[in-house]
Design a protein around this motif. Structure first.
Motif, PDB file in Angstrom:
ATOM      1  N   UNK A 149       0.830  -1.201   0.000  1.00 38.74           N
ATOM      2  CA  UNK A 149       0.000   0.000   0.000  1.00 38.74           C
ATOM      3  C   UNK A 149       0.867   1.254   0.000  1.00 38.74           C
ATOM      4  N   UNK A 150       1.927   1.245   0.793  1.00 40.49           N
ATOM      5  CA  UNK A 150       2.843   2.387   0.825  1.00 40.49           C
ATOM      6  C   UNK A 150       3.490   2.589  -0.543  1.00 40.49           C
ATOM      7  N   UNK A 151       3.813   1.489  -1.218  1.00 38.76           N
ATOM      8  CA  UNK A 151       4.387   1.586  -2.558  1.00 38.76           C
ATOM      9  C   UNK A 151       3.359   2.133  -3.542  1.00 38.76           C
ATOM     10  N   UNK A 152       2.144   1.610  -3.502  1.00 41.65           N
ATOM     11  CA  UNK A 152       1.087   2.020  -4.427  1.00 41.65           C
ATOM     12  C   UNK A 152       0.774   3.507  -4.312  1.00 41.65           C
ATOM     13  N   UNK A 153       0.757   4.006  -3.087  1.00 41.75           N
ATOM     14  CA  UNK A 153       0.408   5.407  -2.857  1.00 41.75           C
ATOM     15  C   UNK A 153       1.621   6.330  -2.822  1.00 41.75           C
ATOM     16  N   UNK A 154       2.800   5.776  -3.092  1.00 44.04           N
ATOM     17  CA  UNK A 154       3.996   6.597  -3.181  1.00 44.04           C
ATOM     18  C   UNK A 154       4.537   7.085  -1.857  1.00 44.04           C
ATOM     19  N   UNK A 155       4.172   6.403  -0.757  1.00 44.65           N
ATOM     20  CA  UNK A 155       4.624   6.838   0.564  1.00 44.65           C
ATOM     21  C   UNK A 155       6.043   6.389   0.878  1.00 44.65           C
ATOM     22  N   UNK A 156       6.494   5.317   0.232  1.00 49.09           N
ATOM     23  CA  UNK A 156       7.839   4.800   0.474  1.00 49.09           C
ATOM     24  C   UNK A 156       8.333   4.124  -0.792  1.00 49.09           C
ATOM     25  N   UNK A 157       9.573   4.403  -1.168  1.00 49.11           N
ATOM     26  CA  UNK A 157      10.123   3.822  -2.395  1.00 49.11           C
ATOM     27  C   UNK A 157      10.124   2.302  -2.306  1.00 49.11           C
ATOM     28  N   UNK A 214      -5.061  -5.192  11.714  1.00 44.06           N
ATOM     29  CA  UNK A 214      -6.012  -4.515  12.587  1.00 44.06           C
ATOM     30  C   UNK A 214      -7.264  -5.377  12.756  1.00 44.06           C
ATOM     31  N   UNK A 215      -8.114  -4.962  13.669  1.00 46.40           N
ATOM     32  CA  UNK A 215      -9.388  -5.671  13.858  1.00 46.40           C
ATOM     33  C   UNK A 215     -10.373  -5.193  12.789  1.00 46.40           C
ATOM     34  N   UNK A 216     -11.254  -4.276  13.150  1.00 46.15           N
ATOM     35  CA  UNK A 216     -12.199  -3.743  12.163  1.00 46.15           C
ATOM     36  C   UNK A 216     -12.003  -2.247  11.941  1.00 46.15           C
ATOM     37  N   UNK A 217     -10.913  -1.723  12.464  1.00 43.73           N
ATOM     38  CA  UNK A 217     -10.707  -0.274  12.425  1.00 43.73           C
ATOM     39  C   UNK A 217      -9.588   0.161  11.492  1.00 43.73           C
ATOM     40  N   UNK A 218      -9.089  -0.760  10.693  1.00 45.58           N
ATOM     41  CA  UNK A 218      -7.981  -0.427   9.812  1.00 45.58           C
ATOM     42  C   UNK A 218      -8.431   0.041   8.438  1.00 45.58           C
ATOM     43  N   UNK A 219      -7.455   0.177   7.546  1.00 45.27           N
ATOM     44  CA  UNK A 219      -7.722   0.622   6.184  1.00 45.27           C
ATOM     45  C   UNK A 219      -8.633  -0.381   5.485  1.00 45.27           C
ATOM     46  N   UNK A 220      -9.662   0.129   4.810  1.00 47.84           N
ATOM     47  CA  UNK A 220     -10.682  -0.739   4.204  1.00 47.84           C
ATOM     48  C   UNK A 220     -10.278  -1.286   2.846  1.00 47.84           C
ATOM     49  N   UNK A 221      -9.208  -0.773   2.300  1.00 46.42           N
ATOM     50  CA  UNK A 221      -8.742  -1.282   1.019  1.00 46.42           C
ATOM     51  C   UNK A 221      -9.251  -0.482  -0.160  1.00 46.42           C
ATOM     52  N   UNK A 222      -8.729  -0.841  -1.336  1.00 47.42           N
ATOM     53  CA  UNK A 222      -9.102  -0.199  -2.598  1.00 47.42           C
ATOM     54  C   UNK A 222      -9.432  -1.290  -3.614  1.00 47.42           C
ATOM     55  N   UNK A 248      -8.214  -4.623  -2.620  1.00 51.71           N
ATOM     56  CA  UNK A 248      -6.783  -4.759  -2.342  1.00 51.71           C
ATOM     57  C   UNK A 248      -6.399  -3.911  -1.134  1.00 51.71           C
ATOM     58  N   UNK A 249      -5.385  -4.338  -0.440  1.00 53.84           N
ATOM     59  CA  UNK A 249      -4.776  -3.584   0.669  1.00 53.84           C
ATOM     60  C   UNK A 249      -5.671  -3.490   1.912  1.00 53.84           C
ATOM     61  N   UNK A 250      -6.647  -4.350   2.035  1.00 55.93           N
ATOM     62  CA  UNK A 250      -7.530  -4.333   3.208  1.00 55.93           C
ATOM     63  C   UNK A 250      -6.743  -4.814   4.418  1.00 55.93           C
ATOM     64  N   UNK A 251      -6.707  -3.993   5.477  1.00 58.80           N
ATOM     65  CA  UNK A 251      -5.952  -4.339   6.673  1.00 58.80           C
ATOM     66  C   UNK A 251      -6.847  -4.825   7.814  1.00 58.80           C
ATOM     67  N   UNK A 252      -8.148  -4.890   7.562  1.00 57.92           N
ATOM     68  CA  UNK A 252      -9.090  -5.268   8.619  1.00 57.92           C
ATOM     69  C   UNK A 252      -9.165  -6.782   8.800  1.00 57.92           C
ATOM     70  N   UNK A 253      -9.608  -7.169   9.983  1.00 53.27           N
ATOM     71  CA  UNK A 253      -9.860  -8.581  10.315  1.00 53.27           C
ATOM     72  C   UNK A 253      -8.611  -9.449  10.183  1.00 53.27           C
ATOM     73  N   UNK A 254      -7.477  -8.847  10.491  1.00 57.94           N
ATOM     74  CA  UNK A 254      -6.221  -9.597  10.530  1.00 57.94           C
ATOM     75  C   UNK A 254      -5.678  -9.725  11.945  1.00 57.94           C
ATOM     76  N   UNK A 255      -6.348  -9.095  12.893  1.00 57.52           N
ATOM     77  CA  UNK A 255      -5.902  -9.091  14.286  1.00 57.52           C
ATOM     78  C   UNK A 255      -7.007  -9.691  15.145  1.00 57.52           C
ATOM     79  N   UNK A 256      -6.682 -10.788  15.850  1.00 61.09           N
ATOM     80  CA  UNK A 256      -7.701 -11.538  16.585  1.00 61.09           C
ATOM     81  C   UNK A 256      -7.255 -11.818  18.018  1.00 61.09           C
TER      82      UNK A 256
END
Length: 200
Positions: free
Chosen positions: A19-27, A101-109, A112-120
């Protein structure tokens, strides 16, 4: 900012975040985390924060070897409830590094890049934290044993004394120095086989 000098001696961890690569936040999406970064997130340095950092670093090294771990592609499961003991503190550290994250993370595009429901939490696992690669299913479960570096007998009494308003500033400073000395010793013992333990 002025942190204890040993913070700079703690090994860093690098990950690739698509996601950082896609949005240009980090090389190339490469992001490096230091222990100082984790302290900024937590607002303090203690055996719990150090343990969560070490468990995450070692688990990802085990899962990815010489490859960069992929942030956002890692599921994290805790044995205990989020509100039990120091689980919430550890979860914040692990979430920052892995992106889970649980249900409070990035919802994705577009899926893709959905960060939710990965923390239990409240999982029936044989250890404190289980890390799973979503791409391969490979997983490791780890425990942290802070008793490998026992606290000085007077550390907790001094902590309680330092909470009192009438404790001299010299006493509070001496406690704080002793507290961080124990954290430093934990990192110095990072390769001790009983500090971070991989569970079957």
């Amino acid at each position: 900012m002025s942190f204890p000098a040993f913070f700079e001696q703690v090994p860093t961890i690098s990950l690739r975040d698509p996601l950082a690569e896609f949005l240009g936040a980090a090389e190339q999406g490469v992001i490096q985390y230091t222990y100082s970064d984790i302290v900024k997130l937590a607002g303090h340095s203690c055996p719990t924060v150090a343990g969560a950092y070490l468990m995450t670093v070692k688990a990802l090294q085990k899962l990815y070897g010489s490859d960069l771990p992929e942030r956002g592609n890692i599921q994290v499961e805790f044995k205990n409830d989020l509100l039990e003991g120091v689980t919430g503190v550890m979860a914040n550290v692990v979430s920052m590094i892995t992106g889970a994250t649980t249900d409070n993370g990035f919802k994705g595009l577009k899926g893709k890049f959905d960060r939710r429901n990965l923390l239990h939490f409240n999982r029936a696992i044989n250890g404190a934290i289980k890390f799973t690669r979503l791409d391969s299913g490979a997983n490791v479960t780890v425990d942290f044993n802070s008793s490998v570096v026992p606290a000085p007998a007077d550390l907790m009494p001094n902590l309680l004394a330092s909470l009192e308003d009438d404790t001299p500033i010299e006493g509070k400073q001496a406690f704080a120095k002793a507290w961080q000395e124990r954290v430093k010793q934990i990192f110095e013992q990072a390769e001790h086989p009983e500090l971070v333990v991989f569970k079957e």
